[in-house]
Design an enzyme around this catalytic site. Structure first.
Site, PDB file in Angstrom:
ATOM      1  N   LYS A 252       2.621  -8.536   4.408  1.00 41.25           N
ATOM      2  CA  LYS A 252       1.279  -7.973   3.855  1.00 41.25           C
ATOM      3  C   LYS A 252       0.328  -8.428   4.882  1.00 41.25           C
ATOM      4  O   LYS A 252       0.138  -9.372   4.921  1.00 41.25           O
ATOM      5  CB  LYS A 252       1.006  -8.462   2.693  1.00 41.25           C
ATOM      6  CG  LYS A 252      -0.307  -7.819   1.977  1.00 41.25           C
ATOM      7  CD  LYS A 252      -0.560  -7.968   0.591  1.00 41.25           C
ATOM      8  CE  LYS A 252      -1.938  -7.298   0.125  1.00 41.25           C
ATOM      9  NZ  LYS A 252      -3.304  -7.102   1.047  1.00 41.25           N
ATOM     10  N   ARG A 257      -6.384  -0.658   6.460  1.00 41.74           N
ATOM     11  CA  ARG A 257      -5.566   0.570   6.430  1.00 41.74           C
ATOM     12  C   ARG A 257      -5.929   1.515   7.344  1.00 41.74           C
ATOM     13  O   ARG A 257      -7.140   1.845   7.355  1.00 41.74           O
ATOM     14  CB  ARG A 257      -5.602   1.061   5.031  1.00 41.74           C
ATOM     15  CG  ARG A 257      -4.578   1.940   4.632  1.00 41.74           C
ATOM     16  CD  ARG A 257      -3.465   1.165   3.865  1.00 41.74           C
ATOM     17  NE  ARG A 257      -2.572   2.216   3.197  1.00 41.74           N
ATOM     18  CZ  ARG A 257      -1.983   2.287   2.128  1.00 41.74           C
ATOM     19  NH1 ARG A 257      -2.652   1.355   1.230  1.00 41.74           N
ATOM     20  NH2 ARG A 257      -0.839   2.958   1.627  1.00 41.74           N
ATOM     21  N   LYS A 425       2.258  -6.242  -4.416  1.00 40.39           N
ATOM     22  CA  LYS A 425       1.833  -7.298  -3.247  1.00 40.39           C
ATOM     23  C   LYS A 425       1.780  -8.416  -3.913  1.00 40.39           C
ATOM     24  O   LYS A 425       1.724  -8.962  -5.230  1.00 40.39           O
ATOM     25  CB  LYS A 425       0.139  -6.775  -3.049  1.00 40.39           C
ATOM     26  CG  LYS A 425      -0.577  -6.632  -4.043  1.00 40.39           C
ATOM     27  CD  LYS A 425      -2.145  -6.631  -3.476  1.00 40.39           C
ATOM     28  CE  LYS A 425      -2.738  -6.083  -4.758  1.00 40.39           C
ATOM     29  NZ  LYS A 425      -4.115  -5.381  -4.433  1.00 40.39           N
TER      30      LYS A 425
HETATM   31  P1  AMP Z   1      -4.842  -4.717  -1.720  1.00 36.71           P
HETATM   32  O1  AMP Z   1      -5.850  -3.914  -0.695  1.00 36.71           O
HETATM   33  O2  AMP Z   1      -5.123  -6.175  -1.907  1.00 36.71           O
HETATM   34  O3  AMP Z   1      -4.933  -3.645  -2.900  1.00 36.71           O
HETATM   35  O4  AMP Z   1      -3.623  -4.710  -1.161  1.00 36.71           O
HETATM   36  C1  AMP Z   1      -2.835  -3.699  -0.598  1.00 36.71           C
HETATM   37  C2  AMP Z   1      -3.115  -3.294   0.811  1.00 36.71           C
HETATM   38  O5  AMP Z   1      -2.324  -4.096   1.646  1.00 36.71           O
HETATM   39  C3  AMP Z   1      -2.948  -2.008   1.294  1.00 36.71           C
HETATM   40  O6  AMP Z   1      -3.781  -1.101   0.859  1.00 36.71           O
HETATM   41  C4  AMP Z   1      -2.707  -2.151   2.881  1.00 36.71           C
HETATM   42  O7  AMP Z   1      -3.946  -1.984   3.452  1.00 36.71           O
HETATM   43  C5  AMP Z   1      -2.420  -3.601   3.104  1.00 36.71           C
HETATM   44  N1  AMP Z   1      -0.908  -3.812   3.470  1.00 36.71           N
HETATM   45  C6  AMP Z   1      -0.636  -4.638   4.949  1.00 36.71           C
HETATM   46  N2  AMP Z   1       0.524  -4.767   4.797  1.00 36.71           N
HETATM   47  C7  AMP Z   1       1.131  -3.820   4.230  1.00 36.71           C
HETATM   48  C8  AMP Z   1       2.328  -3.148   4.004  1.00 36.71           C
HETATM   49  N3  AMP Z   1       3.721  -3.624   4.580  1.00 36.71           N
HETATM   50  N4  AMP Z   1       2.746  -2.213   3.269  1.00 36.71           N
HETATM   51  C9  AMP Z   1       1.635  -1.589   2.367  1.00 36.71           C
HETATM   52  N5  AMP Z   1       0.295  -2.009   2.455  1.00 36.71           N
HETATM   53  C10 AMP Z   1       0.245  -3.156   3.213  1.00 36.71           C
END
Ligand code: AMP
Length: 570
Positions: A252, A257, A425
């Site tokens: 992650k 994004r 996540k």
């Molecule tokens: P959050 O912003 O805390 O909701 O976490 C999800 C976000 O992690 C996604 O919207 C992406 O921007 C980010 N992200 C980073 N690495 C990945 C990955 N390998 N797959 C999907 N999302 C990822």
């Protein structure tokens, strides 16, 4: 269509808080809209074009005040005085119109076409005399409007309709207006809206009774859709339980994004807020052209900053200026390079991949992307059902300065705009929230003239209301050093959003999203969320996150409960 009909609908919808009743009223209204008036649906959502369009009305409260006073023939100061009392510029013009006997209730012949025509000229204006031209376009509408029409015109202008209409209500209303309101057609309508991000297009097909056309609505390159979002899991074990074994475990990345669209020679980059950032990242456009094969595709990725000398990854806040800055792009690109980590693919050579299993989508990425470290590369991924291996991978991700891991079910589809249970996540327990700024206070002494303390809110997922949860002023000095967000700059961003002033305090329209850490969540009667943060501190300005994605009250409650358990046993 007469604007009066739309204003009457707004009023009726706002007077009926029940979702069921709202859906019923909306379905009736939709049934009465003639096909040639289909663009009324944009107005219905407070917009002038589809959601993906960058052309927004974008009028500040200050300009709206000027337009109101000019159309009524009164002083700015009177409008401001009433605004302080009523807290809503829409109510101010309604009241002033009544008072000045300007009301033409029932007599106005203002049409929705005219409203759209004038509103659509607003974002087109540039250069000298823009403010005057904008004013006259708005004043023309306001003077010919009845009091209730003026109320909704002003609210639309400043982006605050206050009728509590959610996209999901619209989907249900379209289904019940034109098809039997069964779950299946509502789902098809939602899917079509997700894929096209254009409510008018779907409405048009529904009106013609074409459910088969609706089913075939496809993604289009250049029109961004809402991204798929992840739910949280606490541990690797919990992750496996939810997504099954084996699954994909991925880094992650701590960046932002980026949706990459390519058609022929055109490459367009979007943030999760659907903002076009192509100009800000010229090197990414080059990487895509050089290292990704295929004529047309849409990739989903995370752009991560790294240190140009040591090549170590940097946290998001250190590169966030690259999204915002519209000048000195070449210099910034040198200083703050990004690596694009591609983790999904939703369109390829004329075909949507939304309904293809994740495993197949990632396999395709491997086929078309030539990995280039520090440029564009597939996200690090491990396909495994082995808990030990998954845990080692998680540890490595943290060592590599990333946030944690994602765990993804191999057979799942890509569901735009939803927080899905088949993509999770996992991060180390960290007290971290994304909140909206809803108010602020002017500082004293060295900081007088600047807003220096900010009121934060989470979102009540049921009512959509913003609920206050604390006040923060700490962390901004550090932010100024790392990403250039100073008190001065925050004050500048906030001033056009001010809705109400009371001495040193201001209430503002929620728009700015910030990441905040804290030491503890406490129950508290001080704020209307029922909670307060102890020692909150700013960590980043989340320019890339939309308001719809901020922390919900339910999530705050969960974090509070979890922390209580930890205190008790840990
Ligand atoms: P959050 O912003 O805390 O909701 O976490 C999800 C976000 O992690 C996604 O919207 C992406 O921007 C980010 N992200 C980073 N690495 C990945 C990955 N390998 N797959 C999907 N999302 C990822």
């Amino acid at each position: 269509m007469l604007y009066r009909k739309l204003a009457e609908f707004y009023k009726e919808a706002s007077e009926n808080p029940s979702r069921l009743k709202k859906t019923e009223i909306l379905a009736k209204f939709l049934g009465e809209i003639h096909e040639s008036d289909k663009e009324v649906l944009y107005l219905l959502l407070g917009d002038i074009y589809p959601e993906y369009s960058e052309k927004k009305i974008g009028i500040s409260s200050q300009l709206a005040i000027k337009a109101i006073s000019k159309s009524i023939g009164t002083e700015n100061s009177e409008v401001v005085r009433e605004w302080k009392k009523l807290g809503d510029l829409g109510l101010v013009i309604e009241m002033l119109k009544k008072k000045k006997r300007q009301a033409t209730l029932g007599k106005s012949d203002l049409t929705t076409q005219k409203v759209l025509e004038n509103f659509r000229k607003l974002p087109e204006l540039e250069g000298k005399g823009t403010v005057e031209k904008k004013l006259s376009l708005i004043v023309e509408l306001l003077t010919s409007a009845s009091d209730i029409e003026a109320l909704y015109l002003v609210r639309t202008l400043i982006g605050d309709l206050r009728i509590g209409l959610k996209e999901s209500t619209i989907k249900e209303a379209i289904a019940s207006a034109f098809f039997s309101s069964d779950k299946e057609s509502a789902k098809k309508i939602q899917d079509a809206i997700d894929r096209s991000n254009d409510i008018v297009k779907v409405f048009e097909m529904a009106k013609r009774g074409k459910l088969n056309e609706i089913e075939n609505v496809s993604l289009e390159i250049g029109k961004p859709i809402k991204v798929m979002l992840a739910q949280k899991a606490k541990t690797i074990e919990e992750g496996f339980e939810a997504v099954g074994k084996p699954c994909a475990v991925e880094y992650k990345y701590d960046g932002f994004r980026m949706l990459i669209h390519k058609k022929g020679d055109d490459v367009i980059l979007f943030t999760r807020r659907l903002e076009n950032v192509t100009k800000q990242f010229p090197e990414v456009v080059d990487y895509v052209k050089k290292y990704v094969g295929g004529k047309s595709f849409i990739l989903d990725s995370e752009a991560v900053g790294f240190d140009k000398k040591t090549k170590e990854y940097k946290p998001f806040q250190e590169i966030s200026q690259r999204i915002r800055r519209k000048y000195d792009i070449e210099k910034l690109r040198e200083e703050l390079p990004v690596e694009v980590n591609v983790f999904d693919m939703i369109y390829y050579e004329g075909k949507s991949l939304l309904n293809e299993p994740f495993e197949k989508r990632t396999a395709l990425i491997k086929k078309i992307l030539k990995d280039q470290r520090y440029k564009i590369i597939r996200a690090k991924q491990l396909i495994t059902g082995d808990e030990k291996k998954a845990k080692e991978f998680y540890k490595q991700a943290l060592k590599d300065r990333q946030e944690g891991v994602m765990m993804k079910n191999l057979g799942s589809i890509y569901q735009p705009g939803s927080r899905v249970g088949f993509m999770l996540k996992i991060k180390p327990a960290e007290n971290d929230l994304d909140l909206a700024i809803v108010g602020a206070e002017f500082g004293a002494g060295k900081r007088s003239g600047w807003l220096s303390s900010f009121i934060l809110a989470c979102k009540d997922e049921k009512s959509g209301k913003f609920l206050e949860i604390g006040k923060v002023g700490t962390g901004i000095k550090e932010l100024a050093e790392s990403e250039g967000t100073s008190f001065e700059e925050l004050t500048k961003m906030i001033k056009p959003l001010i809705e109400k002033e009371d001495g040193k305090s201001v209430k503002i329209k929620p728009k700015i999203v910030v990441a905040v850490t804290y030491q503890e969540i406490q129950r508290s009667p001080t704020y209307n969320s029922g909670f307060a943060l102890r020692f909150p501190r700013f960590t980043a300005l989340r320019v890339d996150k939309p308001l719809s994605e901020i922390t919900t009250l339910r999530e705050v409650e969960k974090d509070y409960e979890k922390q209580k358990r930890n205190f008790r046993y840990g």
